[in-house]
Each structure stands twice: as structure tokens, then as C-alpha cells.
Design a protein around this motif. Structure first.
Motif, PDB file in Angstrom:
ATOM      1  N   GLY A  54      55.714  50.698  45.975  1.00 50.66           N
ATOM      2  CA  GLY A  54      56.877  51.548  45.741  1.00 50.66           C
ATOM      3  C   GLY A  54      57.359  51.466  44.306  1.00 50.66           C
ATOM      4  O   GLY A  54      57.709  52.487  43.694  1.00 50.66           O
ATOM      5  N   LEU A  55      57.377  50.253  43.739  1.00 49.28           N
ATOM      6  CA  LEU A  55      57.811  50.092  42.354  1.00 49.28           C
ATOM      7  C   LEU A  55      56.866  50.798  41.382  1.00 49.28           C
ATOM      8  O   LEU A  55      57.313  51.431  40.416  1.00 49.28           O
ATOM      9  N   ILE A  56      55.575  50.694  41.628  1.00 49.04           N
ATOM     10  CA  ILE A  56      54.611  51.366  40.752  1.00 49.04           C
ATOM     11  C   ILE A  56      54.765  52.881  40.852  1.00 49.04           C
ATOM     12  O   ILE A  56      54.696  53.595  39.845  1.00 49.04           O
ATOM     13  N   ALA A  98      64.040  52.347  31.840  1.00 49.39           N
ATOM     14  CA  ALA A  98      63.941  52.200  33.301  1.00 49.39           C
ATOM     15  C   ALA A  98      62.483  52.131  33.738  1.00 49.39           C
ATOM     16  O   ALA A  98      62.133  51.369  34.651  1.00 49.39           O
ATOM     17  N   MET A  99      61.639  52.921  33.086  1.00 47.61           N
ATOM     18  CA  MET A  99      60.208  52.886  33.386  1.00 47.61           C
ATOM     19  C   MET A  99      59.646  51.485  33.151  1.00 47.61           C
ATOM     20  O   MET A  99      58.990  50.908  34.033  1.00 47.61           O
ATOM     21  N   TYR A 100      59.925  50.926  31.978  1.00 52.91           N
ATOM     22  CA  TYR A 100      59.390  49.603  31.655  1.00 52.91           C
ATOM     23  C   TYR A 100      59.977  48.525  32.558  1.00 52.91           C
ATOM     24  O   TYR A 100      59.271  47.593  32.984  1.00 52.91           O
ATOM     25  N   LEU A 101      61.262  48.625  32.889  1.00 52.94           N
ATOM     26  CA  LEU A 101      61.887  47.639  33.768  1.00 52.94           C
ATOM     27  C   LEU A 101      61.286  47.697  35.174  1.00 52.94           C
ATOM     28  O   LEU A 101      61.070  46.661  35.812  1.00 52.94           O
ATOM     29  N   ALA A 105      59.249  44.766  37.010  1.00 49.56           N
ATOM     30  CA  ALA A 105      59.585  44.239  38.331  1.00 49.56           C
ATOM     31  C   ALA A 105      58.349  44.201  39.225  1.00 49.56           C
ATOM     32  O   ALA A 105      58.150  43.246  39.997  1.00 49.56           O
ATOM     33  N   SER A 106      57.499  45.218  39.108  1.00 52.34           N
ATOM     34  CA  SER A 106      56.272  45.228  39.914  1.00 52.34           C
ATOM     35  C   SER A 106      55.339  44.095  39.494  1.00 52.34           C
ATOM     36  O   SER A 106      54.680  43.477  40.339  1.00 52.34           O
ATOM     37  N   ILE A 107      55.290  43.813  38.198  1.00 53.52           N
ATOM     38  CA  ILE A 107      54.450  42.713  37.716  1.00 53.52           C
ATOM     39  C   ILE A 107      55.006  41.370  38.181  1.00 53.52           C
ATOM     40  O   ILE A 107      54.259  40.473  38.595  1.00 53.52           O
ATOM     41  N   LEU A 108      56.337  41.228  38.135  1.00 59.09           N
ATOM     42  CA  LEU A 108      56.963  39.993  38.603  1.00 59.09           C
ATOM     43  C   LEU A 108      56.663  39.746  40.073  1.00 59.09           C
ATOM     44  O   LEU A 108      56.274  38.639  40.472  1.00 59.09           O
ATOM     45  N   VAL A 123      43.646  41.783  37.863  1.00 56.67           N
ATOM     46  CA  VAL A 123      43.002  42.899  37.166  1.00 56.67           C
ATOM     47  C   VAL A 123      43.480  44.231  37.732  1.00 56.67           C
ATOM     48  O   VAL A 123      43.863  45.151  36.990  1.00 56.67           O
ATOM     49  N   VAL A 124      43.478  44.346  39.066  1.00 59.34           N
ATOM     50  CA  VAL A 124      43.881  45.600  39.709  1.00 59.34           C
ATOM     51  C   VAL A 124      45.337  45.919  39.412  1.00 59.34           C
ATOM     52  O   VAL A 124      45.699  47.069  39.126  1.00 59.34           O
ATOM     53  N   GLY A 125      46.210  44.912  39.452  1.00 60.62           N
ATOM     54  CA  GLY A 125      47.626  45.132  39.191  1.00 60.62           C
ATOM     55  C   GLY A 125      47.884  45.626  37.781  1.00 60.62           C
ATOM     56  O   GLY A 125      48.641  46.583  37.571  1.00 60.62           O
ATOM     57  N   LEU A 126      47.257  44.996  36.811  1.00 59.50           N
ATOM     58  CA  LEU A 126      47.446  45.413  35.422  1.00 59.50           C
ATOM     59  C   LEU A 126      46.888  46.812  35.178  1.00 59.50           C
ATOM     60  O   LEU A 126      47.492  47.620  34.468  1.00 59.50           O
ATOM     61  N   LEU A 127      45.739  47.102  35.781  1.00 59.88           N
ATOM     62  CA  LEU A 127      45.164  48.445  35.644  1.00 59.88           C
ATOM     63  C   LEU A 127      46.063  49.502  36.289  1.00 59.88           C
ATOM     64  O   LEU A 127      46.208  50.618  35.763  1.00 59.88           O
ATOM     65  N   SER A 128      46.684  49.164  37.418  1.00 58.46           N
ATOM     66  CA  SER A 128      47.559  50.110  38.103  1.00 58.46           C
ATOM     67  C   SER A 128      48.775  50.443  37.253  1.00 58.46           C
ATOM     68  O   SER A 128      49.168  51.610  37.131  1.00 58.46           O
ATOM     69  N   VAL A 129      49.379  49.410  36.642  1.00 59.69           N
ATOM     70  CA  VAL A 129      50.537  49.642  35.781  1.00 59.69           C
ATOM     71  C   VAL A 129      50.129  50.446  34.550  1.00 59.69           C
ATOM     72  O   VAL A 129      50.794  51.423  34.170  1.00 59.69           O
TER      73      VAL A 129
END
Length: 316
Positions: A54-56, A98-101, A105-108, A123-129
Motif C-alpha cells: 500500500g505504501l509503495i 510526501a512521495m519520499y516520506l 516508510a515502505s523501506i523502514l 533487492v526486490v524492495g529497492l527495485l520496487s521503490v
């Protein structure tokens, strides 16, 4: 409602675009359904995957709002839902922050999932962001070069369903922070189950691109609908539906699954109604509700598919 009547809270809800959240929740629902079937359901990783998705999605919506404004893609002729940056409801730099925050939050939250799933989830998380930002931002925005459909198919379909299953299976079958993909944590059936979600999520974008084709053509946004025309976009829509409704047959032909897996076929009349509209309309006043209906189709299909997968794990 005119923009002068919109409160700040309402503007932020508009920017987050809650009507798009089924595209974030549906892959988590299906990934969890097949995890239940395979006996690897884990509640905390499933919940973390749901919130993270949801955050992404919201972060991507903020990015689209901001970058489309910066690139001049949102004009007064736009027929889609109101964009808060172009509409002057929220300052562009505030939307950018707001986009970066939201992505932060999704990375946290993702640190927990990385602990469970290890290097593959990192890897997947960073690529998704990164892809969420690159969809409309960066030096080569994906959505402006006809790659938006591929982005949605891969990240909101294949990666999201497989990632949801994987973090649950890893929590049950593996030690924390594996460096590779542990055995039996990503079976072929999971990737096949991801195909309908990938296809129907792509169809949401197709409806959006058909609606915006004329404006996109004048602002330099080279979506597939702009590059190849309405006929191609409508054929793509039908092809994605074919993929979605063919997949349950694959599961029916395999041992370990029962007729419950055919529950998504209950959505066929609704899909047919949407198809009749997309094949004959380009007016934004009609396609805006069609866009929301396609999101509801995705959500209904995902829930029924997940239920069908889950029930096959139970004695009938």
C-alpha cells in the motif's frame, strides 16, 4: 466539487488515490491464498507485505502527480481524476516530500521483511521503490516511453504475488536473512498464480491510457495506446483478460487443487460488461467509472482466487 471547495485533508486523499489500492492489495491476497494452500501461511509477514504494498502504491501515486505536473503532462484538457499538483491544491514540493516520506516508510517497514526474506527481498524492495519513482520521474520515465504496462505487469503482478508468498514461506521454512532463495520458497505455481493479477492490473493501466490517449499524444507521453492506437490497446486489454481467465484451468489440471479454484469465473459477466465499454468508448466521462470498475474486477477476482486456493487445502 470545485478545487476551491477542497480541504487539505480531501486533497491528500485525492493525491493518495485510494481507488488504486486494490492493485496493491490484490497480489498480497493471492500470495497469501496460495501460502495457505501450501501450509506456509505466516501472519506477520503477510500483514507487513500488505502495508508495504500500500505504501509503495501511494508513493507511486504521489510521484505520478508530481512528475506529470513537472513534465507538463497534466493539462486543462485532462479527463482523468483531479491531480492535486496541477490543480493547485497542494504545493509541488510538498507532494515531492510526501512521495519520499512514503517510500521511506515502505523501506523502514521493509527492514522486517528483509530480516525474514534476506537478500532477495532487499533487492526486490529497492527495485520496487526505484521503479515507482522511475515510472514518471528520472531521466527515462517508464510511463512516457511505453514501458508502463511492463512495469505494472512485473511489479504489481509477478513480483508482488511472488514476494508475498516468498516472505511467508521463508519465515516458515528458512533461517532469518537468507542470502539466496531457500528451497521450496518459490514454486512454479506461485508464478502462475501471479499471472491473473499481473494481467488485470495491466488492464487498469490500459483503460487509463485509452482515456488519456489524445492528451498524452499532445504532451509527449508515448504510452502503448499513443504509439500503436486504440485498436492495439483494446487488443491488449482482451489479451490480458484471456491470460487471467486461462490460469484457473492450469490449476484445475494439476493434482492438489479442486473445482474451488474456478471461483474467479463468477466475475466473467462483470468483465464482459467492462469489455463492452472499453471496446466502444474513449470519452473520459465514461472511462473514469470504467477505470474504477476494472479495479473492482481485479479485487473481486483476487479474493475469489485466493479463497479457491485456500479451500483446496481443506478436505471437501
Amino acid at each position: 466539487m470545485s478545487t476551491q471547495e477542497v480541504t487539505k485533508r480531501e486533497a491528500w486523499v485525492m493525491a493518495a488515490r485510494p481507488q488504486t489500492l486494490p492493485a496493491a492489495a490484490s497480489p498480497v491476497v493471492v500470495g497469501t491464498g496460495i501460502a495457505v494452500h501450501d501450509g506456509v501461511f505466516a501472519v506477520l509477514p503477510a500483514l507487513a507485505a500488505l502495508v508495504g504494498a500500500g505504501l509503495i502504491q501511494i508513493g507511486t501515486n504521489f510521484a505520478n502527480d508530481y512528475y506529470d505536473y513537472v513534465k507538463g503532462a497534466d493539462t486543462e484538457e485532462r479527463e482523468g481524476f483531479t491531480r492535486v499538483t496541477a490543480g493547485g491544491l497542494i504545493d509541488p514540493e510538498t507532494v515531492k516530500r510526501a512521495m519520499y516520506l512514503t517510500f521511506a516508510a515502505s523501506i523502514l517497514l521493509g527492514t522486517y521483511l528483509v530480516y525474514v526474506g534476506g537478500a532477495p527481498i532487499l533487492v526486490v524492495g529497492l527495485l520496487s521503490v526505484a521503479s515507482g519513482i522511475a515510472y514518471t520521474g528520472g531521466p527515462y520515465p517508464l510511463g512516457y516511453h511505453g514501458l508502463g504496462d511492463l512495469f505494472v505487469f512485473v511489479f504489481f503482478g509477478l513480483v508482488a504475488v511472488a514476494g508475498t508468498y516468498y516472505v511467508q514461506a521463508a519465515a516458515v521454512l528458512a533461517e532469518p536473512f537468507p542470502l539466496g532463495v531457500p528451497p521450496e520458497t518459490l514454486p512454479l505455481a506461485v508464478l502462475v498464480a501471479a499471472l491473473p493479477i499481473a494481467a488485470l492490473s495491466t488492464d487498469i493501466l490500459v483503460v487509463n491510457n485509452v482515456r488519456d490517449r489524445e492528451e498524452d499524444a499532445t504532451t509527449g507521453k508515448r504510452t502503448l495506446a499513443v504509439r500503436f492506437g486504440y485498436g492495439f490497446a483494446r487488443a491488449e486489454f482482451l489479451a490480458m483478460l484471456l491470460v487471467a481467465y486461462a490460469v484457473p484451468l492450469w490449476f484445475l489440471a494439476r493434482p492438489g487443487y479442486t473445482v474451488a479454484i474456478a471461483l474467479p469465473y463468477l466475475t466473467l459477466p462483470y468483465a464482459a460488461s467492462i469489455t463492452r465499454t472499453i471496446l466502444g468508448e474513449t470519452d473520459g466521462r465514461i472511462l473514469n467509472p470504467t477505470l474504477e470498475r476494472t479495479g473492482r474486477l481485479l479485487a473481486a477476482y483476487a479474493v475469489l482466487f485466493a479463497v479457491g486456493l485456500s479451500f483446496t487445502a481443506l478436505p471437501l
